[in-house]
Enzyme design. Structure first.
Site, PDB file in Angstrom:
ATOM      1  N   THR A 201      -9.158  -2.276   1.469  1.00 16.26           N
ATOM      2  CA  THR A 201      -8.153  -1.824   0.231  1.00 16.26           C
ATOM      3  C   THR A 201      -8.655  -0.656   0.191  1.00 16.26           C
ATOM      4  O   THR A 201     -10.164   0.071   0.074  1.00 16.26           O
ATOM      5  CB  THR A 201      -8.588  -2.674  -1.368  1.00 16.26           C
ATOM      6  OG1 THR A 201      -8.327  -4.060  -0.723  1.00 16.26           O
ATOM      7  CG2 THR A 201      -7.687  -1.861  -2.239  1.00 16.26           C
ATOM      8  N   ARG A 229       0.995 -14.814  -1.877  1.00 18.92           N
ATOM      9  CA  ARG A 229      -0.441 -14.240  -2.642  1.00 18.92           C
ATOM     10  C   ARG A 229      -0.458 -12.888  -3.389  1.00 18.92           C
ATOM     11  O   ARG A 229      -0.452 -11.749  -1.978  1.00 18.92           O
ATOM     12  CB  ARG A 229      -1.777 -14.302  -1.728  1.00 18.92           C
ATOM     13  CG  ARG A 229      -3.057 -14.103  -2.551  1.00 18.92           C
ATOM     14  CD  ARG A 229      -3.835 -12.745  -1.950  1.00 18.92           C
ATOM     15  NE  ARG A 229      -5.027 -12.834  -2.780  1.00 18.92           N
ATOM     16  CZ  ARG A 229      -5.971 -11.334  -2.503  1.00 18.92           C
ATOM     17  NH1 ARG A 229      -5.383 -10.802  -2.059  1.00 18.92           N
ATOM     18  NH2 ARG A 229      -7.068 -11.320  -3.137  1.00 18.92           N
ATOM     19  N   VAL A 230      -0.623 -12.244  -4.206  1.00 19.60           N
ATOM     20  CA  VAL A 230      -1.257 -11.388  -4.802  1.00 19.60           C
ATOM     21  C   VAL A 230      -2.254 -10.815  -5.071  1.00 19.60           C
ATOM     22  O   VAL A 230      -2.590 -11.842  -5.773  1.00 19.60           O
ATOM     23  CB  VAL A 230      -0.205 -11.168  -5.875  1.00 19.60           C
ATOM     24  CG1 VAL A 230      -0.473  -9.018  -6.855  1.00 19.60           C
ATOM     25  CG2 VAL A 230       1.305 -10.636  -4.756  1.00 19.60           C
ATOM     26  N   THR A 252     -12.705  -2.643  -5.406  1.00 15.38           N
ATOM     27  CA  THR A 252     -11.888  -3.429  -4.418  1.00 15.38           C
ATOM     28  C   THR A 252     -13.068  -4.810  -4.105  1.00 15.38           C
ATOM     29  O   THR A 252     -14.210  -4.402  -4.535  1.00 15.38           O
ATOM     30  CB  THR A 252     -12.361  -2.403  -3.191  1.00 15.38           C
ATOM     31  OG1 THR A 252     -13.243  -1.885  -3.121  1.00 15.38           O
ATOM     32  CG2 THR A 252     -12.122  -1.190  -3.032  1.00 15.38           C
ATOM     33  N   GLY A 255     -10.332 -10.063  -4.797  1.00 17.02           N
ATOM     34  CA  GLY A 255      -8.611  -9.680  -6.781  1.00 17.02           C
ATOM     35  C   GLY A 255      -8.838 -10.937  -7.314  1.00 17.02           C
ATOM     36  O   GLY A 255      -8.520 -10.576  -8.554  1.00 17.02           O
TER      37      GLY A 255
END
Ligand code: ASP
Length: 351
Positions: A201, A229-230, A252, A255
């Site tokens: 990220t 998946r988020v 980052t 999450g």
């Protein structure tokens, strides 16, 4: 007790991490900060901020460099795919002066989700679009759908499937797997992905001379995730948050841990109550620490970094551990009057 590497190394007392970036006249020295992969991004963002560009346009342009680069395996084109071999991207943007935000989650085929997130902010009365709807919106807005799965990423994904011990694997007859016919570089990359599935990220935050703040976070998320998946990157308040009166923050790393504690929002709230950017990041990491009830073994599986920039142009970053699970020391990218460079993150705990 928390340490910075500077605490451990500095010979002169009182050297604090971060920067005092306000000039005597009160103007802010323009600055951009980002995760460790963001050196090119902060250079580009600062150049544009100095040239008078809107700060959000500047940080997005910086992040586009990584989104467009097939060798950046955690962002945009060449990002790591989900468990079905499909690259799904997440991104968010926040614009300080107008106090607006936009986001996309699990979007496929569009290499610049940060730009799509900005258009969600500008051209809809929604804040977040996901999946098929996000793709259809992007196409309607003129984005070109492309295959984001590069050869490197495809081989790494096949190698991961083979390693899981399903029917995917070296054939009974010849014993060769997906990596066997790949180039040496691809094999090295795929092996690295098997040993330490990376994510990559980018979070990039900027401030201009007026003290206006903006930020963006863009990612392909966790490698080999379950489709749909988020992560935290597109979640306003977790992977990105800012208040133009106070400061900006992003994250980052793991999450799921960040979403649980509304990390970026929490960092900014600590700054609102007087914490330096670095201390705000460290205090926020303590909230993740306490969700583990002292179970250090479990917490050792978590890597997460926060980045913070306040309205005066002071910045800082902190990582949960002194080095990541793969041994990399945590660093972050900064571009300001002293040039573009990587700096050590503070850290909460030693591995
Ligand atoms: N934060 C990203 C996510 O959970 C991944 C990362 O930054 O490594 O999707």
């Amino acid at each position: 007790m928390v340490f910075t590497r500077r605490d451990l190394l500095a010979t002169a007392a009182g050297i604090a991490a971060g920067a005092q970036a306000q000039t005597p006249s009160g103007a802010v020295t323009p600055c951009a900060i980002a995760s460790v992969n963001g050196l090119r991004a902060v250079s580009k963002a600062l150049e544009m901020i100095r040239g008078g560009a809107d700060v959000l346009d500047a940080v997005i342009a910086g992040v586009n460099i990584l989104e467009d680069d097939p060798q950046e395996h955690g962002v945009g084109l060449g990002g790591m795919p989900n468990e079905e071999g499909v690259v799904e991207l997440d991104a968010s943007v926040m614009h300080g002066p107008t106090r607006r935000a936009g986001a996309v989650g699990a979007i496929q085929k569009i290499k610049n989700p940060s730009n799509v997130a900005k258009l969600v902010m500008e051209r809809t009365d929604h804040l977040m679009l996901v999946g098929e709807g996000a793709l259809r919106f992007a196409i309607a807005e003129g984005f070109q759908p492309t295959n984001l799965l590069t050869e490197d990423s495809r081989i790494a994904w096949l190698a991961w499937k083979e390693k899981r011990g399903t029917a995917w694997g070296p054939g009974l007859a010849d014993g060769s797997g997906a990596m066997a016919s790949a180039s040496a570089e691809t094999r090295t990359f795929a092996q690295r992905m098997l040993d330490h599935p990376i994510t990559g990220t980018i979070n990039c935050l900027g401030v201009n001379a007026k003290g206006d703040l903006s930020g963006t976070t863009s990612t392909s998320g966790m490698a080999f995730k379950i489709p749909g998946r988020v992560g935290d990157s597109p979640i306003i308040g977790a992977g990105l948050w800012l208040d133009n009166d106070i400061g900006a923050a992003g994250s980052t790393g793991r999450g799921e841990e960040n979403i649980k504690i509304c990390g970026a929002h929490t960092v900014v709230e600590y700054m609102r109550h007087g914490a330096s950017p670095q201390d705000a990041c460290l205090e926020t990491l303590k909230r993740i620490q306490r969700t583990y009830f002292g179970n250090r073994a479990k917490l050792e599986k978590v890597d997460i970094d926060f980045y913070a920039l306040n309205k005066k142009g002071e910045y800082g970053s902190a990582s949960l551990w002194d080095h990541q699970g793969d041994g990399r020391v945590s660093r972050y990218a900064v571009a300001d009057a002293k040039g573009a460079r990587l700096m050590d993150c503070a850290f909460l705990m030693t591995r």
